[in-house]
Design a protein around this motif. Structure first.
Motif, PDB file in Angstrom:
ATOM      1  N   ARG A  48       0.286   4.386  -2.405  1.00 55.09           N
ATOM      2  CA  ARG A  48       1.099   3.941  -1.487  1.00 55.09           C
ATOM      3  C   ARG A  48       1.692   4.100   0.285  1.00 55.09           C
ATOM      4  O   ARG A  48       2.242   3.214   1.266  1.00 55.09           O
ATOM      5  N   VAL A  49       2.315   5.423   0.351  1.00 54.78           N
ATOM      6  CA  VAL A  49       2.331   5.829   1.786  1.00 54.78           C
ATOM      7  C   VAL A  49       1.378   6.015   2.896  1.00 54.78           C
ATOM      8  O   VAL A  49       1.322   5.668   4.162  1.00 54.78           O
ATOM      9  N   ASN A  50      -0.251   6.391   1.988  1.00 52.37           N
ATOM     10  CA  ASN A  50      -0.691   6.444   2.937  1.00 52.37           C
ATOM     11  C   ASN A  50      -2.043   6.150   2.698  1.00 52.37           C
ATOM     12  O   ASN A  50      -2.765   6.784   2.306  1.00 52.37           O
ATOM     13  N   PRO A  51      -2.197   4.595   2.408  1.00 57.13           N
ATOM     14  CA  PRO A  51      -3.745   4.314   1.407  1.00 57.13           C
ATOM     15  C   PRO A  51      -4.894   4.826   2.452  1.00 57.13           C
ATOM     16  O   PRO A  51      -5.873   4.529   1.702  1.00 57.13           O
TER      17      PRO A  51
ATOM     18  N   SER B 148      -9.406  -6.842  -3.430  1.00 58.69           N
ATOM     19  CA  SER B 148      -7.883  -6.713  -3.929  1.00 58.69           C
ATOM     20  C   SER B 148      -7.272  -5.665  -2.948  1.00 58.69           C
ATOM     21  O   SER B 148      -5.953  -5.933  -3.374  1.00 58.69           O
ATOM     22  N   PHE B 149      -8.187  -4.626  -2.980  1.00 58.36           N
ATOM     23  CA  PHE B 149      -7.098  -3.426  -2.817  1.00 58.36           C
ATOM     24  C   PHE B 149      -6.401  -3.208  -1.838  1.00 58.36           C
ATOM     25  O   PHE B 149      -5.507  -3.194  -1.106  1.00 58.36           O
ATOM     26  N   VAL B 150      -7.461  -3.803  -0.837  1.00 61.55           N
ATOM     27  CA  VAL B 150      -7.343  -3.387   0.945  1.00 61.55           C
ATOM     28  C   VAL B 150      -6.530  -4.574   0.912  1.00 61.55           C
ATOM     29  O   VAL B 150      -5.415  -4.509   2.135  1.00 61.55           O
ATOM     30  N   ALA B 159      -1.112  -4.077   3.952  1.00 60.53           N
ATOM     31  CA  ALA B 159       0.238  -3.838   4.182  1.00 60.53           C
ATOM     32  C   ALA B 159       0.632  -2.686   5.014  1.00 60.53           C
ATOM     33  O   ALA B 159       1.590  -2.730   5.371  1.00 60.53           O
ATOM     34  N   SER B 160      -0.229  -1.334   4.783  1.00 58.41           N
ATOM     35  CA  SER B 160       0.181  -0.464   5.731  1.00 58.41           C
ATOM     36  C   SER B 160       0.479  -0.188   7.342  1.00 58.41           C
ATOM     37  O   SER B 160       1.252  -0.579   7.700  1.00 58.41           O
ATOM     38  N   ILE B 161      -0.553  -1.712   7.687  1.00 60.28           N
ATOM     39  CA  ILE B 161      -1.007  -2.323   9.192  1.00 60.28           C
ATOM     40  C   ILE B 161       1.059  -2.938   9.478  1.00 60.28           C
ATOM     41  O   ILE B 161       2.008  -2.564   9.962  1.00 60.28           O
ATOM     42  N   TRP B 162       1.366  -3.344   8.478  1.00 62.81           N
ATOM     43  CA  TRP B 162       2.618  -4.110   8.784  1.00 62.81           C
ATOM     44  C   TRP B 162       3.973  -3.542   8.557  1.00 62.81           C
ATOM     45  O   TRP B 162       4.317  -3.912   9.324  1.00 62.81           O
ATOM     46  N   HIS B 163       3.755  -2.420   7.467  1.00 56.65           N
ATOM     47  CA  HIS B 163       4.710  -1.193   7.696  1.00 56.65           C
ATOM     48  C   HIS B 163       4.532  -0.988   8.942  1.00 56.65           C
ATOM     49  O   HIS B 163       5.836  -0.322   9.449  1.00 56.65           O
ATOM     50  N   ALA B 164       3.626  -0.732   9.031  1.00 55.98           N
ATOM     51  CA  ALA B 164       3.850   0.467  10.517  1.00 55.98           C
ATOM     52  C   ALA B 164       5.032  -0.688  11.709  1.00 55.98           C
ATOM     53  O   ALA B 164       5.401  -0.357  13.144  1.00 55.98           O
ATOM     54  N   PHE B 165       4.478  -1.627  11.350  1.00 55.22           N
ATOM     55  CA  PHE B 165       5.349  -2.724  12.488  1.00 55.22           C
ATOM     56  C   PHE B 165       6.806  -3.038  12.365  1.00 55.22           C
ATOM     57  O   PHE B 165       7.723  -3.947  12.651  1.00 55.22           O
ATOM     58  N   GLY B 166       7.059  -2.299  10.824  1.00 55.78           N
ATOM     59  CA  GLY B 166       8.147  -2.404  10.129  1.00 55.78           C
ATOM     60  C   GLY B 166       8.680  -3.561   9.773  1.00 55.78           C
ATOM     61  O   GLY B 166       9.776  -4.184   9.508  1.00 55.78           O
ATOM     62  N   GLU B 168       8.099  -6.964   6.489  1.00 53.42           N
ATOM     63  CA  GLU B 168       7.537  -6.447   5.296  1.00 53.42           C
ATOM     64  C   GLU B 168       6.275  -7.336   5.237  1.00 53.42           C
ATOM     65  O   GLU B 168       6.220  -8.772   5.326  1.00 53.42           O
ATOM     66  N   PRO B 169       5.569  -6.229   4.278  1.00 54.62           N
ATOM     67  CA  PRO B 169       3.722  -7.186   4.206  1.00 54.62           C
ATOM     68  C   PRO B 169       3.697  -8.131   3.633  1.00 54.62           C
ATOM     69  O   PRO B 169       3.905  -8.523   2.364  1.00 54.62           O
ATOM     70  N   PRO B 170       2.520  -9.119   3.984  1.00 57.43           N
ATOM     71  CA  PRO B 170       1.984 -10.470   3.239  1.00 57.43           C
ATOM     72  C   PRO B 170       1.624 -10.154   1.851  1.00 57.43           C
ATOM     73  O   PRO B 170       1.179  -9.037   1.783  1.00 57.43           O
ATOM     74  N   HIS B 171       1.776 -11.182   1.155  1.00 61.59           N
ATOM     75  CA  HIS B 171       0.613 -10.923  -0.644  1.00 61.59           C
ATOM     76  C   HIS B 171      -0.621 -12.053   0.301  1.00 61.59           C
ATOM     77  O   HIS B 171      -0.541 -13.241  -0.249  1.00 61.59           O
ATOM     78  N   LEU B 172      -1.597 -11.594   1.100  1.00 65.18           N
ATOM     79  CA  LEU B 172      -2.865 -12.897   1.389  1.00 65.18           C
ATOM     80  C   LEU B 172      -3.028 -13.726   0.552  1.00 65.18           C
ATOM     81  O   LEU B 172      -3.532 -14.525   0.023  1.00 65.18           O
ATOM     82  N   LEU B 173      -3.843 -12.294  -0.901  1.00 63.77           N
ATOM     83  CA  LEU B 173      -4.568 -13.248  -1.968  1.00 63.77           C
ATOM     84  C   LEU B 173      -3.421 -14.641  -2.535  1.00 63.77           C
ATOM     85  O   LEU B 173      -3.537 -14.680  -3.402  1.00 63.77           O
ATOM     86  N   ALA B 174      -2.027 -14.166  -2.706  1.00 72.08           N
ATOM     87  CA  ALA B 174      -1.424 -15.008  -3.657  1.00 72.08           C
ATOM     88  C   ALA B 174      -0.455 -15.844  -2.687  1.00 72.08           C
ATOM     89  O   ALA B 174       0.543 -16.795  -2.950  1.00 72.08           O
TER      90      ALA B 174
END
Lengths: 282, 313
Positions: A48-51, B148-150, B159-166, B168-174
């Motif tokens: 979760r924190v480090n994918p 689907s993991f990516v 998600a981690s890219i979005w988190h890096a910008f602070g 809330e990540p989107p659920h692209l496939l949803a």
């Protein structure tokens, strides 16, 4: 001389651009693959924190659990049985037909050949519902053969074309001489054509194997019992059960694509040869 | 083992005939044996599992039938009407169009550019070729699951890219707005290597003397590329376009693990639409009608394309 030239201008912008472009594409291809492999070594919390980074603590347990599970080996076994059946039957049936088309002149030969090669155009999905009913009526539903026989039928068009083209290059004089010496067509096929055709048989066999090994739709429609599932079906079930435990799913994916990658490294020559001779996908 | 030589003169004036074998008694028998032993298995399998089902699809498409017992409820062309009245069918058709567009506009140019860079037999080039070809070897199902993991809104790269910008990540496939876009990216990832390989094979079999001649005549690299290399590649490009379109029309396996055609049918292809409506609910008539429409599109396309663009091959 050319070496001296290239060392003299190390900052050629075109070369730099090319290298950057290739690096970007390489990253685009590699990141999902590496993330899958490495993700299987992480815990769910770390994922979760480090994918995408290296795991801080390598959890071999994820992989070990799967490798020691009966389920994983059963999926591989089923896939292996279905693919081997498909490849064996395709090679036998297609090479016999291709031999006839290559060496025996008869009325209607070219018509029958075009009839078979029409198969290149038919999308399997079109026919899948009636195919399901046919396989059911033949009593083959939920059997390995119920998947393998349609796969053989759908791979025939390309296989016959490739094999026939190769068989035709075997000198006609050879066949003539053999026949004069009293050798039968069938003996010629068995003892001359097939041994001479190993490269093309390997190519057709590898392509058929990869297609069958990766197939999803036909097994999905024809198989009902989990115990018979090949790995693409099995992995979908697995993913359904472990829905968000991605660390386990990733380890499972890695272990199921590993055989594919090994096969590719072993047989890439044949795969590329078959593909450039005309695969229908993409 | 050898047959008596006496049988050879029996063929008389065979030397003048077009096919000497045709006149020989024993070899005709041999040919006959081959014909009745070697041809039927292929023809039988092909007819039984490929040709007949397609004909039957046309027949079943006239019935309202769930696949059990005999089809009796004949409704004529109603199934086709129902299909054409379904909004999701047009969405699926549009998605197949999008897939074709992306294949032609993004995938093939990318493949061509890479092929031109990697056609030489250098060490690094060979390794990169193998790497770029790898996605094509992977099963569609595995590819779909990997992505689907990516794309996963909790664990994935996005998600981690979005988190890096602070954020809330989107659920692209949803989301109906982004699901298809996400699928299209995976398609490029999976198939560009296949086309690259086709182009590399073609480049390697080109007549190098034409390229050298152009260079000697003073053409720049770009000019040689535009006026010599690319035109020489046209047959392969036409083939590649053909494969891309036929493949795009039949796409299914990749969609299932990513979105199953959802949300709200926004990422269905024609085949996943067929699967979701015909097969999983066993609406045989309705599903067959979809199959026949898809078949008609594929065959019409193939014949038209062959006639217009591939006449010389």
């Amino acid at each position: 001389m050319s070496n001296a030239e290239s060392t003299r201008q190390p900052f050629d912008p075109a070369v730099l651009f090319k290298a950057l472009f290739l690096a970007l594409v390489a990253i685009f291809v590699l990141v999902p693959l590496l993330a899958t492999l490495l993700g299987g070594f992480k815990s769910l919390g770390e994922l979760r924190v480090n994918p995408f980074g290296l795991p801080s603590h390598w959890k071999w347990q994820n992989y070990a659990d799967i490798l020691f599970s009966a389920r994983y080996w059963q999926l591989l076994r089923n896939s292996l049985i279905i693919s081997t059946l498909t490849v064996t039957l395709t090679l036998i049936v297609a090479s016999m037909a291709a031999f006839t088309f290559a060496h025996v002149r008869f009325f209607g030969s070219s018509m029958l050949l075009s009839y078979l090669t029409l198969g290149l155009l038919f999308p399997a999905a079109t026919a899948v519902l009636p195919l399901f009913i046919k396989v059911r009526d033949l009593g083959l539903l939920d059997t390995y053969f119920g998947v393998a026989l349609p796969q053989v039928a759908f791979s025939l068009a390309m296989s016959v074309l490739l094999l026939r083209r190769f068989f035709k290059d075997i000198p006609y004089e050879l066949l003539e001489a053999a026949l004069v010496d009293g050798c039968s067509y069938i003996k010629f096929f068995r003892y001359v054509t097939l041994p001479l055709s190993r490269p093309i048989l390997a190519t057709v066999g590898t392509i058929t194997f990869v297609n069958s090994w990766n197939a999803y739709l036909l097994p999905l429609v024809m198989l009902d019992t989990d115990a018979l599932y090949p790995w693409p079906l099995g992995i979908m079930v697995y993913q359904g059960e472990y829905s968000s435990e991605w660390h386990l799913i990733l380890a499972f994916i890695t272990l199921t694509i590993l055989p594919t990658i090994i096969l590719f490294l072993l047989a890439q020559k044949h795969i590329v040869a078959g593909l450039t001779a005309g695969a229908v996908k993409g | 083992m050898a047959r008596p030589v006496a049988s050879v003169p029996a063929m008389g004036g065979a030397k003048t005939s077009f096919s000497p074998l045709a006149l020989r008694g024993p070899s005709w028998d041999g040919r006959f044996t081959v014909l009745i032993l070697f041809l039927p298995p292929a023809l039988l399998l092909f007819t039984l599992f490929v040709v007949l089902p397609i004909g039957e699809a046309a027949w079943y498409s006239g019935f309202n039938w769930n696949g059990f017992g005999k089809p009796t409820n004949w409704i004529g062309f109603d199934n086709y009407r129902f299909v054409l009245e379904t909004r999701a069918f047009w969405l699926a058709l549009r998605n197949n169009g999008l897939i074709i567009a992306v294949s032609l506009a993004v995938q093939l140019p990318l493949a061509l550019a890479l092929a031109l860079m990697l056609a030489e037999r250098l060490r690094g080039a060979v390794a990169l070729r193998m790497l770029f070809f790898m996605p094509y070897i992977l099963a569609e199902i595995a590819t779909g699951l990997i992505f689907s993991f990516v794309y996963d809104g909790d664990y994935g790269l996005v998600a981690s890219i979005w988190h890096a910008f602070g954020a809330e990540p989107p659920h692209l496939l949803a989301s109906t707005d982004t699901a298809m876009l996400a699928v299209l990216i995976v398609i490029v990832w999976k198939y560009f290597g296949f086309h690259m390989m086709l182009f590399i094979a073609a480049l390697q079999s080109l007549d190098k003397s034409l390229i050298e001649a152009a260079r000697i005549d003073g053409a720049t690299r770009t000019q040689t590329l535009r006026h010599v290399v690319i035109p020489l590649l046209y047959p392969t490009i036409r083939l590649s376009v053909f494969f891309a379109i036929v493949g795009s029309l039949q796409l299914f396996d990749l969609v299932m693990p990513l979105t199953r055609g959802g949300p709200a049918d926004s990422s269905n292809t024609m085949v996943s639409f067929l699967y979701n409506n015909g097969i999983s609910r066993m609406r045989v008539g309705y599903g067959s009608a979809i199959g026949v429409i898809l078949f008609a599109i594929c065959v019409t396309f193939a014949f038209t394309y062959k006639r217009w663009f591939m006449r010389d091959e």
